[in-house]
Design a protein around this motif. Sequence first.
Motif, mmCIF file in Angstrom:
data_model
loop_
_atom_site.group_PDB
_atom_site.id
_atom_site.type_symbol
_atom_site.label_atom_id
_atom_site.label_comp_id
_atom_site.label_asym_id
_atom_site.label_seq_id
_atom_site.Cartn_x
_atom_site.Cartn_y
_atom_site.Cartn_z
ATOM 1 N N GLU A 88 0.836 -1.206 0.000
ATOM 2 C CA GLU A 88 0.000 0.000 0.000
ATOM 3 C C GLU A 88 0.871 1.256 0.000
ATOM 4 N N PHE A 89 1.946 1.219 0.772
ATOM 5 C CA PHE A 89 2.842 2.372 0.819
ATOM 6 C C PHE A 89 3.482 2.637 -0.540
ATOM 7 N N VAL A 90 4.017 1.603 -1.162
ATOM 8 C CA VAL A 90 4.672 1.774 -2.461
ATOM 9 C C VAL A 90 3.668 2.260 -3.501
ATOM 10 N N GLU A 91 2.476 1.686 -3.509
ATOM 11 C CA GLU A 91 1.452 2.110 -4.467
ATOM 12 C C GLU A 91 1.094 3.589 -4.301
ATOM 13 N N GLY A 92 1.025 4.039 -3.079
ATOM 14 C CA GLY A 92 0.589 5.407 -2.823
ATOM 15 C C GLY A 92 1.676 6.453 -2.778
ATOM 16 N N HIS A 93 2.942 6.031 -2.866
ATOM 17 C CA HIS A 93 4.042 6.984 -2.675
ATOM 18 C C HIS A 93 5.121 6.895 -3.747
#
Length: 125
Positions: A66-71
């Motif tokens: 989720e972090f990689v997708e959103g950042h």
Amino acid sequence: MPDIAAGRIHVVDDDESVRDSLKFLLRLYGFEVDLHASCQDFAADFDGGPGCLLLDQHMPGMTGVEFVEGHRALLREVPVLMMSANMEAETRDRALRAGVAGFLDKPVDTGRLLDELRRLLGGPA
């Protein structure tokens, strides 16, 4: 112990003992290491400099994927190695689509970790 590469490694894991162990190991090999207990802590502290993100998948609040997708804009060209004790195939595929450069099983194998860092940071083979 030989210095394999110059680079800052950002370790993001909610388990303090994992963070501390990785910091000790990576410093033995000449890396600068920053520790973060969550994705949010990393995002608040990251200065945009070169290095590699060593990211746990399973954390409270926000998973690694989720972090990689959103950042992606924050991470720019920073390679991401994702760690997990049990990575499902669907999660691995999702992480690859998001731009994750590699995966490590927990407990992390030292040789495999160093090989991946050499590959991603351009250290000697």
